[in-house]
Design an enzyme around this catalytic site. Structure first.
Site, PDB file in Angstrom:
ATOM      1  N   ASP A 100     -30.689  38.493  11.603  1.00 44.35           N
ATOM      2  CA  ASP A 100     -30.528  38.565  10.149  1.00 44.35           C
ATOM      3  C   ASP A 100     -30.982  39.895   9.542  1.00 44.35           C
ATOM      4  OD1 ASP A 100     -33.249  38.417  10.425  1.00 44.35           O
ATOM      5  OD2 ASP A 100     -33.500  36.509   9.392  1.00 44.35           O
ATOM      6  N   SER A 123     -43.440  35.774  11.319  1.00 41.05           N
ATOM      7  CA  SER A 123     -42.170  35.083  11.542  1.00 41.05           C
ATOM      8  C   SER A 123     -41.605  35.305  12.940  1.00 41.05           C
ATOM      9  CB  SER A 123     -41.132  35.526  10.504  1.00 41.05           C
ATOM     10  OG  SER A 123     -40.961  36.932  10.527  1.00 41.05           O
ATOM     11  N   HIS A 169     -35.073  39.723  11.969  1.00 43.04           N
ATOM     12  CA  HIS A 169     -35.480  38.937  13.133  1.00 43.04           C
ATOM     13  C   HIS A 169     -34.435  39.036  14.243  1.00 43.04           C
ATOM     14  CE1 HIS A 169     -37.156  37.037   9.436  1.00 43.04           C
ATOM     15  NE2 HIS A 169     -38.263  37.156  10.146  1.00 43.04           N
TER      16      HIS A 169
END
Length: 388
Positions: A350, A49, A353
């Protein structure tokens, strides 16, 4: 004209006529002399991610608002309020943002493709089915099908030439830059379902699996590699908030033991890259110390104008991490996890990330070669130099 001058003129004319480059072999990706850039015609990325530009969102549940609020103005498949480090890399290399391989809508692979997906790991059995071996398999299939389609489009019977604008050029696979940013989820998944000692013991298998992936891509003609080590996972708010031992916190507030495992992984990764440089003589491998760059940012966060790095902008923590942008219930209480007013003041978006502002800071510090070995900027990563 005297004979020596005449010979020089004839040589220059000959080189111009046949199109031979007046540059060193080290600039084979398209660069000129020592000061020219490599001009990579395409970029192919493998990862999780941290560099996923829409893969996991296309494959499963779409990443929701407020992700994308800072730059794109809408969710863009990225787990971030805006751009990722890979987006700033694309800007530096003057290629479009990479389309996710798994995304079937509005994509173009003319300048490369992104095989990274959120949750991916080096080894199978983690959070995502799209582990590194699957991503490499996808690339090999992508390369084969692209080559077939391109050749078909250029056959005498083809009537679909307009399609050419969205597909890769077969001749450019050997000139492209191949990027890797993966391993964080191997650690996270290990910490969640086993002990730190077991995670540490699994590192050699991670390294061997990663080595096999690089060698496969090399056999497909890849020559230029840009490899990130894993960041300080012990500095992520998610890790810090789940830490149960106050004595396990370092001087800047990170979880020491988690970072020590990440550093051991990075040590073995660098040793692997040294070995691969010898075994793959045509490869040009750049090792990027993302750990040091990100740790430096977190250690200086408050002096740079960020809030406490353990605070994140979107989502919440009530005994467990609650996802950004979703309503979730904990013990009968419903939490609506909206974003803060100013994401640019947060290192973490968050809890897992980084924010766009943090990604930009890191990108500015790695793209110029300051954290690279050999110490070359990304647009000169085609140069040959041994890893120290």
């Amino acid at each position: 004209m005297d004979p020596p001058k005449l010979r020089r003129v004839l040589v220059l004319l000959f080189l111009g006529l046949v199109g031979w480059p007046m540059t060193s072999v080290g600039a084979a990706a398209g660069g000129g002399g020592d000061s020219a850039s490599c001009r990579f015609p395409a970029v192919y990325n493998f990862g999780d991610s941290n560099s996923d530009t829409g893969g996991i969102s296309a494959a499963f549940d779409a990443i929701q608002s407020p992700n994308g609020m800072t730059f794109f103005g809408h969710p863009s498949g990225r787990a971030c309020d805006g751009r990722l480090i890979i987006d700033f890399m694309a800007e530096k290399l003057k290629v479009p943002y990479l389309s996710a391989y798994l995304d079937s809508v509005g994509t173009s692979f003319r300048y490369g493709a992104n095989f990274a997906t959120g949750g991916s790991s080096i080894r199978p059995g983690g959070y995502s089915p799209f582990h590194l071996a699957v991503q490499v398999s996808q690339f090999i299939q992508f390369k084969s099908r692209t080559t077939y389609l391109y050749n078909r489009l250029h056959s005498h019977n083809s009537t679909a030439i307009p399609m050419e604008s969205s597909i890769a050029r077969p001749r450019e696979f050997s000139k492209a830059l191949y990027m890797f940013d993966i391993a964080q989820n191997d650690l996270f998944h290990g910490f969640q379902y086993s002990s730190e000692e077991q995670v540490r013991a699994s590192i050699p298998d991670m390294i061997n699996t990663f080595s096999e992936a690089v060698q496969q891509i090399y056999k497909e003609g890849a020559r230029y590699f840009w490899v990130h080590n894993t960041g300080p996972v012990g500095c992520l708010p998610f890790t810090i908030l789940n830490n149960q031992r106050p004595s396990n916190i370092d001087s800047i507030g990170c979880v020491k033991s988690a970072n020590e495992v990440a550093q051991e992984l990075n040590r073995q990764l660098k040793n692997l890259l040294l070995k691969l440089r010898k075994e793959l003589p045509l490869a040009r491998i750049t090792h990027v110390d993302m750990y040091s760059a990100k740790y430096l940012l977190i250690s200086k966060a408050k002096t740079l104008g960020y809030v406490d790095p353990v605070n994140y902008c979107c989502g919440s923590f009530h005994g467990l991490h609650l996802n950004c942008g979703k309503k979730e219930a904990v013990n009968g209480t419903v939490y609506e996890n909206n974003a803060c007013k100013d994401p640019s003041r947060h290192v973490s978006w968050d809890g897992i990330h980084y924010s766009e502002a943090a990604n930009l800071w890191v990108a500015n510090h790695i793209l110029n070669g300051s954290f690279s070995d050999p110490p070359l900027p990304i647009d000169k990563a085609c140069r040959s130099s041994p890893i120290r």
